[in-house]
Motif scaffolding. Structure first.
Motif, mmCIF file in Angstrom:
data_model
loop_
_atom_site.group_PDB
_atom_site.id
_atom_site.type_symbol
_atom_site.label_atom_id
_atom_site.label_comp_id
_atom_site.label_asym_id
_atom_site.label_seq_id
_atom_site.Cartn_x
_atom_site.Cartn_y
_atom_site.Cartn_z
ATOM 1 N N CYS A 42 37.284 42.535 50.043
ATOM 2 C CA CYS A 42 38.501 42.086 49.344
ATOM 3 C C CYS A 42 39.367 41.227 50.256
ATOM 4 C CB CYS A 42 39.312 43.281 48.849
ATOM 5 S SG CYS A 42 38.557 44.178 47.495
ATOM 6 N N ILE A 43 39.590 41.693 51.466
ATOM 7 C CA ILE A 43 40.474 40.977 52.398
ATOM 8 C C ILE A 43 39.883 39.628 52.788
ATOM 9 C CG2 ILE A 43 41.427 41.045 54.743
ATOM 10 C CD1 ILE A 43 41.681 44.140 54.290
ATOM 11 N N VAL A 44 38.625 39.620 53.217
ATOM 12 C CA VAL A 44 37.999 38.372 53.676
ATOM 13 C C VAL A 44 37.887 37.372 52.521
ATOM 14 C CG1 VAL A 44 35.883 37.361 54.626
ATOM 15 C CG2 VAL A 44 36.783 39.487 55.573
ATOM 16 N N THR A 45 37.504 37.843 51.329
ATOM 17 C CA THR A 45 37.380 36.952 50.179
ATOM 18 C C THR A 45 38.727 36.338 49.826
ATOM 19 O OG1 THR A 45 35.516 38.197 49.300
ATOM 20 C CG2 THR A 45 36.692 36.778 47.766
ATOM 21 N N CYS A 46 39.775 37.143 49.773
ATOM 22 C CA CYS A 46 41.100 36.606 49.419
ATOM 23 C C CYS A 46 41.610 35.632 50.477
ATOM 24 C CB CYS A 46 42.095 37.739 49.197
ATOM 25 S SG CYS A 46 41.815 38.616 47.647
ATOM 26 N N ILE A 47 41.395 35.941 51.745
ATOM 27 C CA ILE A 47 41.810 35.010 52.801
ATOM 28 C C ILE A 47 41.114 33.667 52.623
ATOM 29 C CG2 ILE A 47 41.602 34.526 55.284
ATOM 30 C CD1 ILE A 47 42.202 37.523 55.752
ATOM 31 N N LEU A 48 39.814 33.685 52.392
ATOM 32 C CA LEU A 48 39.071 32.427 52.244
ATOM 33 C C LEU A 48 39.383 31.728 50.928
ATOM 34 C CD1 LEU A 48 35.616 33.494 53.711
ATOM 35 C CD2 LEU A 48 37.327 32.000 54.753
ATOM 36 N N TYR A 49 39.527 32.498 49.843
ATOM 37 C CA TYR A 49 39.791 31.878 48.543
ATOM 38 C C TYR A 49 41.167 31.216 48.491
ATOM 39 C CZ TYR A 49 40.019 31.133 43.534
ATOM 40 O OH TYR A 49 40.129 30.561 42.293
ATOM 41 N N PHE A 50 42.160 31.821 49.128
ATOM 42 C CA PHE A 50 43.510 31.259 49.106
ATOM 43 C C PHE A 50 43.786 30.357 50.300
ATOM 44 C CE2 PHE A 50 43.954 35.073 46.416
ATOM 45 C CZ PHE A 50 44.293 34.418 45.246
ATOM 46 N N SER A 51 42.754 29.936 50.982
ATOM 47 C CA SER A 51 42.884 29.007 52.102
ATOM 48 C C SER A 51 42.678 27.576 51.598
ATOM 49 C CB SER A 51 41.828 29.341 53.174
ATOM 50 O OG SER A 51 40.543 28.940 52.740
ATOM 51 N N PRO A 52 42.887 26.589 52.448
ATOM 52 C CA PRO A 52 42.623 25.195 52.042
ATOM 53 C C PRO A 52 41.159 24.930 51.689
ATOM 54 C CG PRO A 52 43.984 25.256 54.014
ATOM 55 C CD PRO A 52 43.549 26.666 53.742
ATOM 56 N N LEU A 53 40.282 25.859 52.017
ATOM 57 C CA LEU A 53 38.865 25.707 51.698
ATOM 58 C C LEU A 53 38.636 25.564 50.190
ATOM 59 C CD1 LEU A 53 36.067 25.671 53.002
ATOM 60 C CD2 LEU A 53 36.025 28.138 52.824
ATOM 61 N N THR A 57 44.884 37.641 43.152
ATOM 62 C CA THR A 57 44.450 38.579 44.190
ATOM 63 C C THR A 57 44.043 39.907 43.570
ATOM 64 O OG1 THR A 57 45.923 37.543 45.802
ATOM 65 C CG2 THR A 57 45.143 39.756 46.311
ATOM 66 N N ALA A 58 44.851 40.393 42.636
ATOM 67 C CA ALA A 58 44.525 41.668 41.979
ATOM 68 C C ALA A 58 43.226 41.568 41.195
ATOM 69 C CB ALA A 58 45.668 42.081 41.050
ATOM 70 N N VAL A 59 43.038 40.478 40.457
ATOM 71 C CA VAL A 59 41.814 40.307 39.667
ATOM 72 C C VAL A 59 40.595 40.208 40.581
ATOM 73 C CG1 VAL A 59 40.585 38.723 38.125
ATOM 74 C CG2 VAL A 59 42.977 39.291 37.682
ATOM 75 N N ILE A 84 25.538 46.851 57.484
ATOM 76 C CA ILE A 84 26.909 46.413 57.696
ATOM 77 C C ILE A 84 26.831 44.885 57.778
ATOM 78 C CG2 ILE A 84 28.954 46.538 59.149
ATOM 79 C CD1 ILE A 84 28.122 49.266 57.999
ATOM 80 N N THR A 85 27.325 44.211 56.752
ATOM 81 C CA THR A 85 27.188 42.772 56.644
ATOM 82 C C THR A 85 28.294 42.189 55.788
ATOM 83 O OG1 THR A 85 25.757 41.008 55.836
ATOM 84 C CG2 THR A 85 25.587 43.098 54.714
ATOM 85 N N LEU A 86 28.569 40.920 55.968
ATOM 86 C CA LEU A 86 29.547 40.214 55.143
ATOM 87 C C LEU A 86 28.884 39.194 54.222
ATOM 88 C CD1 LEU A 86 32.417 39.620 57.729
ATOM 89 C CD2 LEU A 86 32.335 41.285 55.881
ATOM 90 N N GLY A 87 27.598 39.307 54.022
ATOM 91 C CA GLY A 87 26.869 38.343 53.207
ATOM 92 C C GLY A 87 27.346 38.248 51.774
ATOM 93 N N ALA A 88 27.809 39.351 51.218
ATOM 94 C CA ALA A 88 28.262 39.338 49.825
ATOM 95 C C ALA A 88 29.460 38.424 49.633
ATOM 96 C CB ALA A 88 28.600 40.751 49.360
ATOM 97 N N VAL A 89 30.249 38.190 50.672
ATOM 98 C CA VAL A 89 31.435 37.336 50.547
ATOM 99 C C VAL A 89 31.034 35.918 50.146
ATOM 100 C CG1 VAL A 89 33.386 36.322 51.798
ATOM 101 C CG2 VAL A 89 32.815 38.737 52.114
ATOM 102 N N ALA A 90 29.950 35.405 50.680
ATOM 103 C CA ALA A 90 29.489 34.062 50.314
ATOM 104 C C ALA A 90 29.111 34.005 48.839
ATOM 105 C CB ALA A 90 28.303 33.646 51.187
ATOM 106 N N THR A 91 28.468 35.045 48.343
ATOM 107 C CA THR A 91 28.089 35.088 46.932
ATOM 108 C C THR A 91 29.314 35.248 46.037
ATOM 109 O OG1 THR A 91 26.006 36.108 47.598
ATOM 110 C CG2 THR A 91 26.554 36.190 45.263
ATOM 111 N N ILE A 92 30.265 36.070 46.456
ATOM 112 C CA ILE A 92 31.507 36.238 45.693
ATOM 113 C C ILE A 92 32.241 34.909 45.600
ATOM 114 C CG2 ILE A 92 33.782 37.336 45.680
ATOM 115 C CD1 ILE A 92 32.401 39.728 47.174
ATOM 116 N N LEU A 93 32.346 34.201 46.719
ATOM 117 C CA LEU A 93 33.020 32.896 46.705
ATOM 118 C C LEU A 93 32.310 31.902 45.800
ATOM 119 C CD1 LEU A 93 34.049 32.551 50.454
ATOM 120 C CD2 LEU A 93 35.573 32.860 48.491
ATOM 121 N N ALA A 94 30.987 31.947 45.783
ATOM 122 C CA ALA A 94 30.239 31.067 44.878
ATOM 123 C C ALA A 94 30.614 31.360 43.432
ATOM 124 C CB ALA A 94 28.735 31.232 45.086
#
Length: 183
Positions: A158-169, A108-110, A40-50
């Motif tokens: 999906c949720i965490v990635t979209c929140i971070l991707y659509f943020s000012p980050l 978001t859908a893509v 149970i980890t969120l490590g993939a989110v960093a790779t997805i964002l990259a």
């Protein structure tokens, strides 16, 4: 007329990629709940964002580097099928959004569809094959747990990635890397 070459990785891009690889390692190897054959980890989110920010090559590089360094850090042998899964987490979302232009709803859908596809290929196919073929787990004993892990983590990714991707980050990443590359 001089042809512009494709964007090269400058120092700022390499710093961001290194930071994302470090985030992946921390989230995957340290801030993790180990269940033996599942994590149970969120490590993939960093790779997805990259992959989303720097394209499929940047995302794949973050997946590759973070998996290999994480294995060495924890004293594991590198499992090529699991490393391939780590690479997929950056490549597929990076390919999916590379040519997409549109509003937030379409993006978001893509992003979510690419995460679901990657999750099936990486979690259920490649990583499970690596655990069975190389680590010697019994397929029938681990598959129910792998399915539960997939069903629980895919929506979270999906949720965490979209929140971070659509943020000012995202604006920060693009303005820092694009501005410096143009200078």
């Amino acid at each position: 007329m001089e042809k512009k070459s494709k964007a090269k990785w400058d120092t700022y891009t390499l710093i961001f990629l290194g930071f994302l690889a470090a985030m992946n390692i921390v989230l995957t190897r340290i801030a993790v709940i180990e269940l033996g054959f599942a994590r149970i980890t969120l490590g993939a989110v960093a790779t997805i964002l990259a992959g989303l920010w720097f394209g499929p090559v940047g995302g794949g590089a973050v997946g590759l580097v973070s998996d290999i360094l994480g294995c060495f850090m924890r004293g594991y042998a590198v499992n090529p099928l699991i490393t391939f899964s780590a690479i997929l987490w950056g490549v597929i979302p990076g390919l999916a959004v590379a040519k997409i232009s549109g509003g937030k709803k379409k993006m978001t859908a893509v992003i979510c569809v690419s995460i679901v596809v990657t999750s099936v290929l990486a979690t259920l196919v490649s990583t499970t094959a690596g655990l069975v073929l190389i680590n010697g787990y019994n397929f029938y004993s681990i598959m129910p747990g792998r399915l539960a892990q997939w069903a629980a983590l895919t929506p979270v990714y999906c949720i965490v990635t979209c929140i971070l991707y659509f943020s000012p980050l995202t604006h920060l990443v693009y303005s820092s890397t694009r501005k410096k590359a143009a200078a």
